[in-house]
Design an enzyme around this catalytic site. Structure first.
Site, PDB file in Angstrom:
ATOM      1  N   GLY A 116       0.815  -1.209   0.000  1.00  0.00           N
ATOM      2  CA  GLY A 116       0.000   0.000   0.000  1.00  0.00           C
ATOM      3  C   GLY A 116       0.843   1.250   0.000  1.00  0.00           C
ATOM      4  O   GLY A 116       1.662   1.489  -0.890  1.00  0.00           O
ATOM      5  N   HIS A 172       7.316  32.432  -0.740  1.00  0.00           N
ATOM      6  CA  HIS A 172       7.419  32.649  -2.180  1.00  0.00           C
ATOM      7  C   HIS A 172       8.770  32.178  -2.694  1.00  0.00           C
ATOM      8  O   HIS A 172       9.781  32.371  -2.025  1.00  0.00           O
ATOM      9  CB  HIS A 172       7.236  34.145  -2.488  1.00  0.00           C
ATOM     10  CG  HIS A 172       7.146  34.453  -3.944  1.00  0.00           C
ATOM     11  ND1 HIS A 172       6.050  34.111  -4.706  1.00  0.00           N
ATOM     12  CD2 HIS A 172       8.040  35.054  -4.779  1.00  0.00           C
ATOM     13  CE1 HIS A 172       6.263  34.503  -5.954  1.00  0.00           C
ATOM     14  NE2 HIS A 172       7.461  35.073  -6.015  1.00  0.00           N
TER      15      HIS A 172
END
Length: 500
Positions: free
Chosen positions: A70, A475
């Site tokens: 998984g 940013h």
């Protein structure tokens, strides 16, 4: 659902009358977490784990689906695909690269790592005084469990309390020739390259597997009966499909369901012919093609049949999932955690959290229950999809369209602007008026999982749109986009893509 917290007449509450204080049936992430936490309270704990082989003989060690077939191998194979894409992208940054991919090497590296995790779990169980029993467990009554090992040898143990943590297994449609197909239980253990692959299904498992197989260079087609990612935000699901089709060479065969799988020889090569028929608007149409591998990913069923739940009267829903209230069933000595429970997120972290908190309530002084609301998760498609809280559809259904405000915007990942300038992501923040509390967060971007985790924590703390607006983003990142959103769906304004 009414639960019975009182012992049944004739049941002893003295743990000395039983072999163990707690028997956990299932050795996945939730079962292990519960067993280890209970052992910290110096309780006598036994944990049973037994993996029934698939029709192709696939089986694995301690740790459950997440570790073996998984989350762990999926994320590593997703990473392998990203590396391949990065090598292609690198040419635009001045590198000269001639990538080639070896499935066998990738699988062996991943299996070696997982093997170390299996060994670590077994060692930890021993060190923490949890009795690990590699046997199939089934209830004989409210306190006794029959254990059958791989040699067929039987043993009976008893416990004051028993917890079902058996998880689920992939569902295979009852179609002629179905044994020619594999599931994710087989794919992550496959030693040979899959070649041209058909993925049947529109679940997150289907799209994740299709994504990394295509990223590794294989020819991939996804057969979809109706919609993608049922239960997730459908606008985001549509964008994921468009992204996979447009930028990652994945073909979608929409509105078809398989009718028959047959072997077909091409020279000395055995392949699989898939005959399908149309559904919905494609009703009456037919489609046929030949593949090297057919992977079925149409959902998962709970492992609750054949373990004696009917014998003791534990109530299940119509799909076989266990009905519970704070992990308690209607039988006072029987509990459940993880993917086998009805109506709970089928996610590893929720099973771990529920298991630990259950142990603390049973054996400590805690009253804290697992909070299943606002659980963040990520779908590891080529461009990842992270989400937390309600989809737009569920938000409107629950609160009414007039009470919901949806903010949305394109996401331009800077790392893609040179090699793939046209591949945009997307972000959506759903709020509840009038205070504009954030009740849904959705982002399609690189590393969406890393982004979503932080916003998920903020939502647990009652995040509002005003607080989002007050935050100053980092940013240039995709994670800053939710802090600068101003356009609502209600406004009807066209979204514009741009730079800083």
């Amino acid at each position: 659902m009414a639960t019975n917290t009182e012992p049944t007449t004739g049941d002893s509450m003295d743990s000395k009358d039983y072999d163990y204080d707690l028997i956990v049936i299932g050795g996945g992430s939730g079962g292990i977490a519960l067993a280890r936490e209970a052992a910290k309270f110096e309780k006598r704990v036994a944990m049973l784990d037994f993996v029934k082989p698939t029709v192709h003989g696939s089986t694995w060690g301690l740790g459950g689906t997440c570790v073996n077939v998984g989350c762990i191998p999926k994320k590593l194979m997703h990473q392998a695909a990203l590396i391949g894409q990065a090598m292609k992208d690198s040419e635009k940054f001045g590198y000269t690269v001639e990538p080639s991919f070896a499935w066998e090497t990738c699988i062996q590296s991943i299996r070696d790592y997982i093997g170390s995790l299996n060994f670590g779990y077994r060692t930890t169980m021993r060190e923490e005084n949890v009795k690990y029993i590699n046997a199939y467990g089934s209830l004989l009554d409210r306190h006794r469990v029959k254990c059958v090992n791989k040699r067929g040898e039987e043993n009976i143990i008893s416990g004051l309390r028993i917890c079902i943590a058996t998880g689920g297994r992939p569902r295979v449609p009852d179609v002629p020739g179905k044994d020619l197909c594999i599931t994710s239980d087989d794919l992550f253990l496959r030693r040979t390259a899959p070649g041209k692959t058909l993925v049947i299904g529109a679940s997150y498992v289907a799209l994740e597997c299709a994504g990394f197989l295509a990223g590794m260079g294989y020819d991939v087609t996804v057969m979809v009966r109706s919609i993608l990612l049922r239960g997730f935000d459908q606008e985001m699901a549509t964008k994921i499909g468009e992204n996979m089709e447009t930028y990652h060479n994945i073909k979608f065969l929409r509105g078809f369901v398989p009718q028959e799988f047959t072997n077909e020889l091409e020279g000395d090569t055995k392949r699989i012919r898939v005959n399908a028929t149309g559904s919905g608007s494609n009703a009456g149409q037919a489609h046929s093609d030949v593949f090297d591998t057919v992977l079925v990913a149409t959902g998962r069923d709970p492992c609750t049949s054949g373990i004696g739940l009917d014998t003791v009267g534990v109530k299940l829903d119509d799909k076989g999932f266990i009905l519970s209230d704070n992990e308690k069933t209607n039988v006072w000595s029987i509990y459940g955690i993880g993917d086998a429970l009805s109506g709970k997120p089928e996610l590893t972290p929720t099973a771990i959290q529920a298991g630990r908190l259950l142990a603390r309530r049973l054996y400590g002084e805690s009253t804290l229950a697992c909070d299943y609301e606002n659980v963040a998760t990520t779908v590891f498609t080529p461009l990842e999809y992270g989400c937390c809280g309600l989809s737009e559809e569920d938000a409107i259904a629950r609160h009414g369209e007039d009470n919901v405000e949806v903010y949305h915007d394109h996401v331009l990942p800077l790392e893609l602007v040179i090699p793939r300038s046209e591949e945009f992501g997307f972000v959506k923040v759903i709020t509840l008026k009038p205070e504009e509390r954030v009740i849904g967060f959705h982002i399609l971007a690189p590393n969406a999982g890393e982004i979503t985790q932080g916003y998920g924590v903020a939502m647990k703390c009652g995040l509002t749109k005003e607080q989002l607006d007050a935050a100053i983003g980092i940013h240039p990142t995709c994670a800053e986009n939710p802090t600068t959103m101003a356009t609502t769906k209600r406004s009807g304004k066209e979204l514009k893509s741009g730079g800083c």
